[in-house]
Design an enzyme around this catalytic site. Structure first.
Site, PDB file in Angstrom:
ATOM      1  NE  ARG A  68      -2.703   1.074   3.557  1.00 12.73           N
ATOM      2  CZ  ARG A  68      -3.620   1.163   4.538  1.00 12.73           C
ATOM      3  NH1 ARG A  68      -4.904   1.356   4.224  1.00 12.73           N
ATOM      4  NH2 ARG A  68      -3.278   1.047   5.809  1.00 12.73           N
TER       5      ARG A  68
ATOM      6  CG  ASP B 152      -4.645   2.474  11.377  1.00  8.35           C
ATOM      7  OD1 ASP B 152      -5.607   3.183  11.724  1.00  8.35           O
ATOM      8  OD2 ASP B 152      -4.711   1.658  10.436  1.00  8.35           O
TER       9      ASP B 152
END
Length: 525
Positions: A157, A440
């Site tokens: 990613r 996160d």
């Protein structure tokens, strides 16, 4: 060449930042940088409309795409079965453990679970280079880490379109972080992956429209031509983690149809996007984030419509991340985590998802069991079309949480998680275990965005008190004091918690809403 590297390039980094690789990423920036900036400006223009009371809807100009008869190009065998994918940052030890975890795939993350220090970014590319060639290893005084004979399929990613990397300059300006991450990985590894029977596979974050997907598709076409690879070698799964992208899911698949590996329900960023998009709409204010489950109306509509869109076009529908994590030192925490993950994955599998995400190797077997129970020997359930789902705009906009309220405990949790996560990020760790949950950047964004919205509208707590800037600052001070009492001054002062509190206060209490927490935090990082 007018590309500059404003950072250390010694050791293995020099093998990544070669003249040829830098020329490749410079070419990408020159070819696509201006379009990226134009699309970011378009985001701001659209946001002005949402602030003024407009509501998103399906686009009339793309109706033929939604009604047309087309399917995405098939994927290779190593992407057919993705029933459990593990995710994590590009740290060397974490990558080896994730690849060995027993999951079908591993998403190596330069984005939400990675703090973008230069060490993390370029050492991550070194780690990927070694992982692709199966030479990655780590020897510590306590243990040696090497790859098993069978490992998870690797996906990467890159960072989102909104981010730049100030360590790499083109004409004196920071390069697109996403193009840097993609370009270095593709340049060094695409041909090697193809030779090994796989390919360069990606996850694409934070998209808000099919035009942003079109830009990525054009990047893929350009890169494949430059590297001498056939069209369709690159495959990408798009995270549907903004409410605006949810209105263009089929269009996003269409734009990437030669390169699509499906869509993913990025649930935490999706909640953040809902608050962010409607931040000035008091009637659309959300309650404590703990009450926003996947079964509330707007979240259920989003995931149902995602599965329908994907399967209608022959693409994978990937489920999201359950935040629970086990604790090997606390059996009760582990038992709760496993039960929560099992319930979450059972729901996703029965609703038609082809796979799901976990954040810890100890969760792989639990998630796998739930998908095995539904899939059996089938690699996926793409043939389940979910014709019972009607893709209605009003369902996506049914932003209500029955029985939800705003509480001091919810406010305090947002503040506490925000401080602790930002401090971790400033220390170079982008995935942090807090209160037995994996946090996160996405969950931190929910925290600060909700605080901004609640203070901006003077929301009332369930005890009648208004949420004010003074109350938030008081809670900030109290949470820092709790950390000092629990861990000591050295931990707090050395752990960058004071800086984190300042950043959180800035983004949560600013008069004008900062689009992303990570932008002002990057100034400090």
């Amino acid at each position: 060449m007018t590309i500059e590297i404003a950072a250390d390039t010694g050791g293995r980094r020099g093998s990544i930042l070669t003249e040829e690789a830098l020329a490749f990423v410079e070419d990408l920036e020159r070819a696509f940088g201006s379009r990226r900036r134009e699309l970011l400006a378009r985001r701001s223009e659209r946001q002005a409309g949402w602030d003024a009371g407009e509501m998103p809807d399906h686009l009339p100009e793309t109706a033929e795409v939604r009604t047309g008869d087309w399917r995405v190009r098939p994927v290779l065998d190593d992407l057919l079965d993705r029933r459990v994918e593990i995710t994590g940052p590009v740290d060397r030890k974490m990558m080896i453990n994730a690849l060995n975890s027993g999951a079908k795939a591993f998403m190596a993350d330069f984005e939400d679970s990675n703090a973008p220090t230069w060490d993390n970014v370029i050492d991550g590319q070194v780690n990927l280079f070694d992982a692709v060639r199966r030479t990655i290893e780590l020897v510590t005084p306590d243990k040696e880490y090497r790859l098993n004979p069978e490992t998870a399929t690797l996906l990467v990613r890159p960072r989102g379109w909104h981010l730049v990397d100030r360590h790499v300059l083109v004409d004196g300006k920071p390069i697109s972080a996403g193009l840097l991450d993609f370009g270095l990985y593709a340049f060094h590894n695409a041909a090697e992956l193809v030779g090994r029977g796989s390919g360069p596979y990606f996850y694409l974050p934070k998209l808000e429209s099919h035009l942003e997907a079109r830009l990525w598709n054009d990047v893929f076409v350009h890169a494949q031509e430059a590297l001498g690879l056939p069209l369709g070698t690159v495959k990408a799964t798009v995270l549907i983690e903004t409410i605006l992208a949810a209105f263009e899911m089929e269009e996003i698949l269409y734009e990437l149809r030669d390169h699509s590996a499906g869509l993913n329900a990025g649930r935490w960023d999706y909640i953040f996007s809902c608050v962010k998009t409607f931040r000035r709409r008091e009637e659309l204010m959300l309650p404590d984030r703990g009450r926003i489950t996947m079964t509330v109306p707007f979240m259920r509509a989003y995931t149902d419509q995602l599965v329908r869109a994907c399967h209608r076009r022959g693409a994978h529908a990937m489920g999201g991340m359950a935040a629970f994590i086990p604790n090997r030192r606390d059996p009760e925490v582990t038992e709760r985590a496993l039960a929560g993950v099992a319930a979450d994955k059972r729901r996703e599998a029965t609703e038609g998802f082809d796979g799901t995400w976990v954040a810890h190797p100890d969760l792989v077997d639990t998630a796998m069991a739930e998908f095995d129970a539904v899939l059996g020997d089938r690699p996926n359930q793409v043939d389940r079309l979910r014709e019972d789902v009607v893709p209605e705009a009003k369902a996506l906009l049914d932003i209500r949480v029955p029985g939800g309220s705003i509480t001091e405990a919810g406010l305090r949790l947002n503040v506490s998680v925000g401080i602790q996560y930002v401090a971790s990020w400033l220390r170079g760790t982008g995935a942090a275990a807090i209160n037995d949950l994996m946090e996160d950047a996405a969950t931190a964004e929910i925290s600060r965005t909700q605080v901004w919205q609640w203070t901006h509208h003077g929301a009332a707590l369930d005890d009648g008190r208004p949420v004010t800037a003074d109350l938030v600052r008081t809670i900030l001070d109290e949470e820092i004091a709790k950390l000092r009492e629990a861990h000591g001054d050295d931990f707090v002062d050395g752990g960058r918690f004071a800086e984190a509190a300042d950043i959180f206060a800035t983004v949560a209490l600013a008069e004008e809403f900062p689009d992303f927490l990570t932008l002002p935090a990057y100034d400090v990082l």
